[in-house]
Structure formats: structure tokens, C-alpha cells
Scaffold this active site. Structure first.
Site, PDB file in Angstrom:
ATOM      1  N   HIS A  30       0.854  -1.188   0.000  1.00 18.05           N
ATOM      2  CA  HIS A  30       0.000   0.000   0.000  1.00 18.05           C
ATOM      3  C   HIS A  30       0.894   1.245   0.000  1.00 18.05           C
ATOM      4  O   HIS A  30       1.691   1.445   0.911  1.00 18.05           O
ATOM      5  CB  HIS A  30      -0.893  -0.031   1.242  1.00 18.05           C
ATOM      6  CG  HIS A  30      -1.980   0.992   1.259  1.00 18.05           C
ATOM      7  ND1 HIS A  30      -3.180   0.808   0.594  1.00 18.05           N
ATOM      8  CD2 HIS A  30      -2.066   2.212   1.862  1.00 18.05           C
ATOM      9  CE1 HIS A  30      -3.952   1.877   0.788  1.00 18.05           C
ATOM     10  NE2 HIS A  30      -3.297   2.731   1.555  1.00 18.05           N
ATOM     11  N   HIS A  63      -2.619   4.573  -2.957  1.00 16.56           N
ATOM     12  CA  HIS A  63      -3.699   5.329  -2.317  1.00 16.56           C
ATOM     13  C   HIS A  63      -3.370   6.806  -2.462  1.00 16.56           C
ATOM     14  O   HIS A  63      -2.472   7.321  -1.801  1.00 16.56           O
ATOM     15  CB  HIS A  63      -3.811   4.908  -0.846  1.00 16.56           C
ATOM     16  CG  HIS A  63      -4.838   5.669  -0.076  1.00 16.56           C
ATOM     17  ND1 HIS A  63      -4.920   5.645   1.296  1.00 16.56           N
ATOM     18  CD2 HIS A  63      -5.848   6.497  -0.488  1.00 16.56           C
ATOM     19  CE1 HIS A  63      -5.923   6.430   1.694  1.00 16.56           C
ATOM     20  NE2 HIS A  63      -6.489   6.946   0.622  1.00 16.56           N
ATOM     21  N   MET A  65      -3.870  10.418  -1.864  1.00 11.85           N
ATOM     22  CA  MET A  65      -4.466  11.461  -1.027  1.00 11.85           C
ATOM     23  C   MET A  65      -3.998  12.788  -1.603  1.00 11.85           C
ATOM     24  O   MET A  65      -3.157  13.495  -1.042  1.00 11.85           O
ATOM     25  CB  MET A  65      -4.037  11.269   0.431  1.00 11.85           C
ATOM     26  CG  MET A  65      -4.725  10.061   1.063  1.00 11.85           C
ATOM     27  SD  MET A  65      -3.944   9.532   2.590  1.00 11.85           S
ATOM     28  CE  MET A  65      -2.809   8.321   1.963  1.00 11.85           C
ATOM     29  N   MET A 134     -11.862   4.855   5.013  1.00 13.27           N
ATOM     30  CA  MET A 134     -10.811   5.315   5.921  1.00 13.27           C
ATOM     31  C   MET A 134     -11.327   5.241   7.357  1.00 13.27           C
ATOM     32  O   MET A 134     -12.407   5.767   7.653  1.00 13.27           O
ATOM     33  CB  MET A 134     -10.413   6.759   5.597  1.00 13.27           C
ATOM     34  CG  MET A 134      -9.698   6.961   4.270  1.00 13.27           C
ATOM     35  SD  MET A 134      -8.080   6.160   4.200  1.00 13.27           S
ATOM     36  CE  MET A 134      -7.173   7.048   5.482  1.00 13.27           C
ATOM     37  N   GLY A 142      -0.025   5.514  12.043  1.00 14.10           N
ATOM     38  CA  GLY A 142       0.031   5.291  13.480  1.00 14.10           C
ATOM     39  C   GLY A 142      -1.136   5.828  14.290  1.00 14.10           C
ATOM     40  O   GLY A 142      -1.067   5.885  15.509  1.00 14.10           O
ATOM     41  N   ASP A 172      -8.574   1.125   5.879  1.00 15.78           N
ATOM     42  CA  ASP A 172      -7.243   1.682   6.106  1.00 15.78           C
ATOM     43  C   ASP A 172      -7.287   2.621   7.302  1.00 15.78           C
ATOM     44  O   ASP A 172      -8.055   3.584   7.308  1.00 15.78           O
ATOM     45  CB  ASP A 172      -6.800   2.435   4.841  1.00 15.78           C
ATOM     46  CG  ASP A 172      -5.432   3.094   4.986  1.00 15.78           C
ATOM     47  OD1 ASP A 172      -4.754   2.886   6.011  1.00 15.78           O
ATOM     48  OD2 ASP A 172      -5.044   3.823   4.053  1.00 15.78           O
ATOM     49  N   GLY A 194      -0.202  -0.629   8.730  1.00 16.98           N
ATOM     50  CA  GLY A 194       1.097   0.030   8.641  1.00 16.98           C
ATOM     51  C   GLY A 194       1.995  -0.342   9.787  1.00 16.98           C
ATOM     52  O   GLY A 194       2.799  -1.271   9.717  1.00 16.98           O
TER      53      GLY A 194
END
Length: 219
Positions: A30, A63, A65, A134, A142, A172, A194
Site C-alpha cells: 500500500h 492510495h 491522497m 478510511m 500510526g 485503512d 502500517g
């Protein structure tokens, strides 16, 4: 079949080749592309993603953004990303963009921020290969998982099922061993993790653990 797509946002950027090898057992890598406009953070753009594409042992899940997705997203499909996700909030013509991404050979994926409802897109679901919900505000890795997004994941899964479509439902944000059960139970089948993967001593073991936990709760 649940997919695990570790986010390299939590990787050590000084050793990207090594960090990609650490997640070689995952389904896709990702790649969080941020432009410091759509989100208050800056990561990397096409040249770096193209290099990652060249060295990655697994396909790329980009992804985006970024602002002006209509203009900027197709280049990631041209680079060779297997899946390209753009944000509903950043696209003026999401259906046209999804068709363009598919034409270029990528899986077309629509992302929604936590406060963006799925309802306006329910009738358009057939135009996408994946929906990304999301479960944190996009921009930084984090963050803590937002449980308030679980009903939206459920409603999206129900809408996909009712329309009898084969669409992946990706989640995600804050996905870890402690949240995977809730996420899969709500209907997600692609998990972006992540820090849960890259923060582990053994990334492959962390991926395997997520797979096992997810499989136990998959519908």
C-alpha cells in the site's frame, strides 16, 4: 479471501528495497501518495512510486491522497500500479476517472474519508473494483482506529451484496491484531496495516497473524 496490504508509510524510507522485501508475503504494498494539499503531509509522487514499482516483489496498491484526482490519478495506472485509489472528495467525475483507470489496466478504487457517507455512491458501485473506507483521518500513520466508522463499513458491504457485485472492501487506518476482528466482521476483505506490520520484529509473522485472525472472522 482476505487481502493484507501493508502500508509503507510506516517503513524505513532509507532502505525501501529491504522494507519491501520484508512484506513479500503480503498481497500488495500500500503506497500512500500525499500532496500536502488534500492532506497535511507530503510523501512521494510518480518518480518514486515508479521506482518502487520496479523493485517491489508484490503489486502496488496506490492510495492517492491528492487534489485534482481526475488529472493526477491516471499517471499511477500508467506507471503500472495494480490498484489505484482516489478520494471521492478530490474527484469531479469519479465514474469517468474509474473507467479511465480500468482502461489503463488498474483496479479502480474509490476512497471515503471518515465523515464522507457511502450513500451518494451506492448507485455507482458497479463502476469500481474496490471501495476504501478510511478508519482514521488521512494524512499520518500510526493513528488510533475510529470505531464510529464500523457502521459505514457494514452499510457498504450490504450495498455491495444487495447489488450482487464483486467489489473489494478495503479498510485503512489503525488496523492491527486488536481491531482486525471488528473490521472483518463488519465486512472488509482488504486490510491496510502500517505500524502493525512494520513495527513488528518479524513483518512476515505479523502478516501471517493478521491473515489468521481475519480468516477466523471472515463471512
Amino acid at each position: 479471501m482476505i487481502e493484507i496490504n501493508p502500508s509503507i508509510l510506516s517503513a524505513d524510507f532509507s532502505d525501501l528495497r529491504g522494507e519491501l522485501e520484508r512484506i513479500a508475503t503480503a498481497d500488495m504494498a500500500h503506497i500512500d501518495v500525499m500532496d500536502n494539499h488534500f492532506v497535511p503531509n507530503l510523501t512521494f509522487g510518480p518518480p518514486v512510486v515508479e521506482r518502487i514499482q520496479e523493485i517491489s516483489p508484490i503489486p502496488l496498491d496506490a492510495h492517492l491522497m491528492i487534489d485534482d484526482a481526475d488529472r493526477n490519478a491516471p499517471v499511477y495506472a500508467e506507471i503500472g500500479c495494480a490498484s489505484v485509489t482516489f478520494h471521492a472528495e478530490a474527484a469531479a467525475a469519479p465514474v469517468r476517472l474509474a473507467r479511465e483507470l480500468r482502461r489503463l489496466g488498474a483496479r479502480a478504487s474509490l476512497a471515503l474519508k471518515p465523515a464522507t457517507p457511502i450513500e451518494p455512491y451506492v448507485d455507482l458501485l458497479g463502476e469500481f473494483d474496490q471501495i476504501l473506507i478510511m478508519t482514521v483521518e488521512p494524512g499520518f500513520g500510526g493513528q488510533k482506529f475510529l470505531d464510529v466508522c464500523l457502521p459505514k463499513i457494514r452499510r457498504t458491504r450490504e450495498a455491495i451484496s444487495e447489488a450482487n457485485l464483486e467489489i473489494r472492501l478495503q479498510v485503512d487506518g489503525g488496523v492491527s491484531a486488536s481491531t482486525v476482528e471488528r473490521v472483518v466482521d463488519a465486512g472488509a476483505d482488504v486490510l491496510v496495516a502500517g505500524s502493525a506490520v512494520y513495527g513488528a520484529e518479524d513483518a512476515a509473522a505479523a502478516i501471517a497473524q493478521l491473515r489468521t485472525l481475519a480468516a477466523a472472522h471472515a463471512h
